[in-house]
Design a protein around this motif. Structure first.
Motif, PDB file in Angstrom:
ATOM      1  N   ALA A  83       0.839  -1.197   0.000  1.00 56.90           N
ATOM      2  CA  ALA A  83       0.000   0.000   0.000  1.00 56.90           C
ATOM      3  C   ALA A  83       0.875   1.247   0.000  1.00 56.90           C
ATOM      4  N   PRO A  84       0.556   2.247  -0.815  1.00 55.66           N
ATOM      5  CA  PRO A  84       1.306   3.497  -0.750  1.00 55.66           C
ATOM      6  C   PRO A  84       1.061   4.202   0.583  1.00 55.66           C
ATOM      7  N   GLY A  92      -4.968  -7.491   4.445  1.00 57.56           N
ATOM      8  CA  GLY A  92      -3.963  -6.496   4.777  1.00 57.56           C
ATOM      9  C   GLY A  92      -3.019  -6.226   3.613  1.00 57.56           C
ATOM     10  N   SER A  93      -1.957  -5.488   3.880  1.00 58.74           N
ATOM     11  CA  SER A  93      -1.002  -5.149   2.836  1.00 58.74           C
ATOM     12  C   SER A  93       0.393  -5.003   3.428  1.00 58.74           C
ATOM     13  N   LEU A  94       1.387  -5.218   2.587  1.00 57.23           N
ATOM     14  CA  LEU A  94       2.760  -4.920   2.978  1.00 57.23           C
ATOM     15  C   LEU A  94       2.942  -3.404   3.012  1.00 57.23           C
ATOM     16  N   LEU A  95       3.933  -2.961   3.767  1.00 58.27           N
ATOM     17  CA  LEU A  95       4.219  -1.536   3.883  1.00 58.27           C
ATOM     18  C   LEU A  95       5.465  -1.163   3.092  1.00 58.27           C
ATOM     19  N   PRO A  96       5.522   0.057   2.574  1.00 57.71           N
ATOM     20  CA  PRO A  96       6.722   0.496   1.857  1.00 57.71           C
ATOM     21  C   PRO A  96       7.920   0.564   2.801  1.00 57.71           C
ATOM     22  N   LEU A  97       9.110   0.532   2.239  1.00 58.55           N
ATOM     23  CA  LEU A  97      10.333   0.701   3.023  1.00 58.55           C
ATOM     24  C   LEU A  97      10.203   1.943   3.894  1.00 58.55           C
ATOM     25  N   PHE A 140       7.870   4.394  -0.870  1.00 60.33           N
ATOM     26  CA  PHE A 140       6.819   4.540  -1.870  1.00 60.33           C
ATOM     27  C   PHE A 140       7.390   5.135  -3.151  1.00 60.33           C
ATOM     28  N   GLY A 141       8.202   6.165  -3.019  1.00 64.07           N
ATOM     29  CA  GLY A 141       8.800   6.800  -4.184  1.00 64.07           C
ATOM     30  C   GLY A 141       9.722   5.865  -4.953  1.00 64.07           C
ATOM     31  N   LEU A 142      10.538   5.082  -4.220  1.00 65.90           N
ATOM     32  CA  LEU A 142      11.428   4.121  -4.879  1.00 65.90           C
ATOM     33  C   LEU A 142      10.625   3.045  -5.611  1.00 65.90           C
ATOM     34  N   SER A 143       9.596   2.534  -4.954  1.00 64.40           N
ATOM     35  CA  SER A 143       8.773   1.484  -5.555  1.00 64.40           C
ATOM     36  C   SER A 143       8.054   1.996  -6.796  1.00 64.40           C
ATOM     37  N   ALA A 144       7.542   3.224  -6.716  1.00 67.32           N
ATOM     38  CA  ALA A 144       6.860   3.814  -7.860  1.00 67.32           C
ATOM     39  C   ALA A 144       7.828   3.983  -9.034  1.00 67.32           C
TER      40      ALA A 144
END
Length: 362
Positions: free
Chosen positions: A149-150, A222-227, A239-243
């Motif tokens: 999830a973002p 549920g969802s995993l969380l961004p770094l 989120f920015g890296l994943s995007a």
């Protein structure tokens, strides 16, 4: 309590190749796909090794993996190309693409390849290290099943979307950063599930956005969380890296992106109205000697590593670890003594063996 089996590399390699052959893959592709998975197990990245093999089989059974792909270039310049993987195994498509990146780098200084219509490609490090073998800097990213999830959301929009850079060194093994852009890779959850243990706080949130340590949290909505886990700890950076990985891998190549990225789980069908084709990857190779002589670079890489290894530790008993060092050490040990597999994984693999009528793992 789980039991571990120690399997010789050669036996596990033969077994894995036989499974891919049973799926209809050519001998060449079976050998290559097995090599990518075994590289993960040898380097201690158990979440992306043969434990994933049953997943590829299920995708093939659902008709979502093409065992005999016609992988081809669909767009090209002297230093770039876009490849259509024809729904083949990412374990085969990505090495095909990296070879092209390397050849382009030999001629143009660097080579960059976008890939669409592929599948899960194993560990990113395998592909990046192909460039290192040619005295080049390797780069590999891929988008993946939407599980993350973002920041400020509960909706799964991105994959664990790994980033990998690999650099050659001299007396030291290659420096390699290979990491998910989520707090944890999904494979880590799978390992916890098999072991029956909780996961650390900050890995997962439940369907309402509350943190949970339940390794089955994803199955419960549920969802995993961004770094970074949450906004206060920098999740916007993850989120920015994943995007960025998603855009390079899929928007650029013509693969499906964001929530449309095809799931690795066979019983979950891809969303309708796909904006692209399959999963996407983005691979690159840069000639070191395009910047400075290779020997000079390697000498200074060694010097860099030497100095960082000497960094003052917080605890005298805990040395500073250089990225890629634990995996290198694991590979030496496992090639010598065998690869440990948890009993749940061995049982799953033996079910596949029975289905295909091939020899089981002992």
């Amino acid at each position: 309590m789980n039991e571990y089996y120690i399997i010789k590399e050669s036996a596990l390699r033969d077994f894995t190749e036989n499974v891919f052959r049973s799926m209809g893959c050519s001998d060449k592709h079976s050998t290559l796909a097995a090599d990518v998975l075994l590289k993960a197990d040898l380097r201690g990245i158990d979440s992306h090794g043969v434990a994933r093999l049953t997943g590829y089989v299920r995708l093939w059974e659902k008709g979502r993996v093409n065992a005999k792909p016609d992988i081809k270039i669909v767009h090209e310049t002297p230093s770039t190309a876009t490849i259509d993987g024809d729904a083949g195994l990412g374990l085969v498509v990505a090495p095909f693409a990296m070879k092209i990146a390397i050849e382009k780098a030999k001629n143009a200084g660097s080579g960059w390849i976008a890939i669409k219509n592929s599948n899960h490609f194993g560990i990113a490090g395998y592909h990046a290290l192909m460039a290192v073998e040619q005295d080049m800097i390797g780069f590999a990213v891929t988008n993946a099943s939407p599980l993350v999830a973002p920041t400020f959301s509960t909706e799964r929009m991105l994959g664990t979307n790994p980033i990998c850079y690999a650099f050659p060194a001299g007396k030291y093994p290659p420096f390699i950063t290979d990491m998910a852009t989520s707090t944890a890779a999904n494979g880590k959850l799978e390992i916890a599930q098999r072991k029956g243990t909780d996961v650390p706080t900050g890995w997962i949130q439940d369907k309402n956005g509350n943190t949970t340590t339940n390794p089955h949290g994803l199955k419960e909505g549920g969802s995993l969380l961004p770094l970074g886990s949450d906004r206060e700890h920098g999740s916007h950076k993850g989120f920015g890296l994943s995007a960025t990985v998603d855009i390079l891998s899929a928007v650029l190549s013509g693969a499906s992106y964001g929530p449309w990225a095809p799931p690795f789980v066979a019983f979950i069908n891809p969303l309708p109205d796909q904006p692209g084709q399959g999963l996407g990857h983005f691979l690159g190779a840069m000639r070191v000697d395009g910047f400075r002589p290779v020997d000079e670079f390697k000498s200074h890489m060694d010097n860099w590593i030497d100095r960082f290894k000497q960094a003052t530790p917080i605890n005298p008993d805990q040395r500073v670890v250089i990225p890629g060092e634990p995996e290198y050490e694991a590979e030496i040990e496992r090639r010598k003594n065998g690869i440990p597999l948890i009993d749940v994984v061995v049982n799953d693999l033996n079910e596949v063996a029975e289905k295909f009528g091939i020899e089981k793992l002992n």
